[in-house]
Design a protein around this motif. Structure first.
Motif, PDB file in Angstrom:
ATOM      1  N   ASN A 184      -4.649  -3.114  -3.220  1.00  0.00           N
ATOM      2  CA  ASN A 184      -3.376  -2.482  -3.603  1.00  0.00           C
ATOM      3  C   ASN A 184      -3.230  -2.363  -5.119  1.00  0.00           C
ATOM      4  N   CYS A 198       0.814  -1.212   0.000  1.00  0.00           N
ATOM      5  CA  CYS A 198       0.000   0.000   0.000  1.00  0.00           C
ATOM      6  C   CYS A 198       0.851   1.267   0.000  1.00  0.00           C
ATOM      7  N   LYS A 253      -6.057   4.888  -7.411  1.00  0.00           N
ATOM      8  CA  LYS A 253      -5.893   3.675  -6.634  1.00  0.00           C
ATOM      9  C   LYS A 253      -7.241   2.973  -6.506  1.00  0.00           C
TER      10      LYS A 253
END
Length: 390
Positions: A361, A338, A357
């Protein structure tokens, strides 16, 4: 920026950038810096920024009438519905709202009314998937299969069941199940496509048991995955489909379409702004532009080019990018952790390219569908500079 801090509720972790203009897949900020946009307003600006045809269609409509109400015939709404239905290839009718969340609320209401049968047990349960995302209204939020989304705002409506995967859905069906709602590619959940054969098997199972299959295409619809709908790509015929995001090219719009064409009677559902002249005139032009792009072969060519460019970029950094996921121009790279994901997004912004994002992840890519090969090349060149700066 002070006005945001003083007057706007802090519901977003905003990046300190203010864009003032754009052209197709490029944006300009208030400091005069240019960016390649690989995000398209989170899959909204499907025909890019400053599109001349969309601008003209909006201006022409604004000069006539923007809004009356759904108490009257709105011809662009009917024309937009016709185009959506015909492009989908399904025998359906449409209801217009203002967002994906509203479209999903409409889908849930369709399911709940379908489950009302006199003399029979009421069917009301709706199964969704872990990692799903269906919107921010109270009911759509409860339909979202992410526990972290269920804080603060309870009590929530009952009747939602979460399956860990498509494989688990059958075991959760019971006499009170009325519908299953899925995304064919989970967007916020990490750009995760579902298995095509499993989706087809699920569709057949639900049909055999008279349980509605509802597909949330808020992000996957309107050519984002290469076909008009991801449902077309998967070879299924859902009972309910929801659309929003890319349909309006930036003008707010949402649609729930269903094969249960007589499910609602006057007064069962409504929207003050939904399907007004402005939003549907914009959507009609977006549909025209993208249909032409698809028919010319340009859309498919650029989808392939973007996929190959993304794959080449990821292959240069095997310790950071662990997997390449997604379909069409809805793509993602799984990042090793992350913290690294956050650093990449910030470095990309500094290098002049906008990326997003998502869950698991994932570095997410949702460029305008009208993006050129030149902008694709420039965007990945800037991403390489960003990676070198980490």
């Amino acid at each position: 920026m002070n006005n945001f801090e003083n007057y706007v509720l802090p519901t977003y972790g905003r990046q300190k950038v203010s864009f003032i203009s754009g052209k197709n897949a490029t944006l300009m900020d208030s400091e005069g810096k240019e960016y390649v946009d690989f995000a398209a307003g989170i899959a909204v600006c499907s025909v890019g920024h400053g599109n001349d045809r969309l601008t003209k269609a909006i201006c022409d409509q604004v000069s006539k009438v923007i809004h009356v109400s759904n108490l009257y015939y709105i011809e662009p709404q009917a024309e937009c519905a016709r185009r959506i239905v015909e492009l989908s290839g399904y025998d359906m009718r449409c209801f217009f709202g203002n967002s994906g969340a509203e479209a999903n609320e409409g889908a849930i209401k369709i399911a709940r009314k379908y489950g009302e049968v006199d003399g029979q047990p009421k069917r009301y349960k709706i199964i969704t998937l872990d990692h799903s995302f269906h919107g921010r209204t109270i009911t759509a939020l409860k339909a979202t299969g992410q526990e972290s989304m269920h804080n603060y705002f309870g009590p929530f409506p009952d009747g939602f069941v979460y399956a860990k995967s498509i494989d688990e859905i059958e075991s959760l069906l019971d006499d009170h199940t009325v519908a299953v709602m899925i995304e064919l590619v989970q967007g916020e959940g990490g750009v995760q496509p579902q298995d095509r054969a499993k989706v087809q098997a699920l569709a057949a199972l639900l049909k055999s048991r008279d349980i509605l299959l509802m597909v949330d295409e808020v992000q996957t619809g309107i050519y984002r995955t290469g076909e008009f709908l991801a449902s077309n790509l998967y070879g299924i015929e859902p009972d309910v489909i929801t659309l929003a995001k890319g349909l309006g090219g930036g003008v707010p719009i949402g649609v729930v379409m269903t094969s249960k064409k007589d499910i609602f009677a006057p007064g069962d559902h409504g929207s003050t702004f939904g399907g007004n002249y402005l939003s549907t005139a914009a959507a009609i032009e977006v549909l025209k532009i993208l249909e032409e792009l698809k028919e010319s072969g340009s859309l498919d060519e650029h989808l392939i080019y973007f996929e190959e460019s993304l794959g080449s970029f990821a292959a240069k950094h095997p310790a950071i990018f662990l997997d390449h996921v997604g379909l069409g121009m809805m793509r993602g790279l799984r990042v090793c952790d992350c913290d690294t994901l956050g650093k990449i997004i910030n470095a990309a912004r500094e290098a002049g390219v906008i990326v997003l994002k998502a869950g698991r992840n994932t570095l997410r890519f949702l460029p305008p569908l009208t993006i050129t090969k030149g902008d694709i090349d420039e965007g990945f060149a800037r991403l390489e500079k960003a990676m070198a700066s980490l």
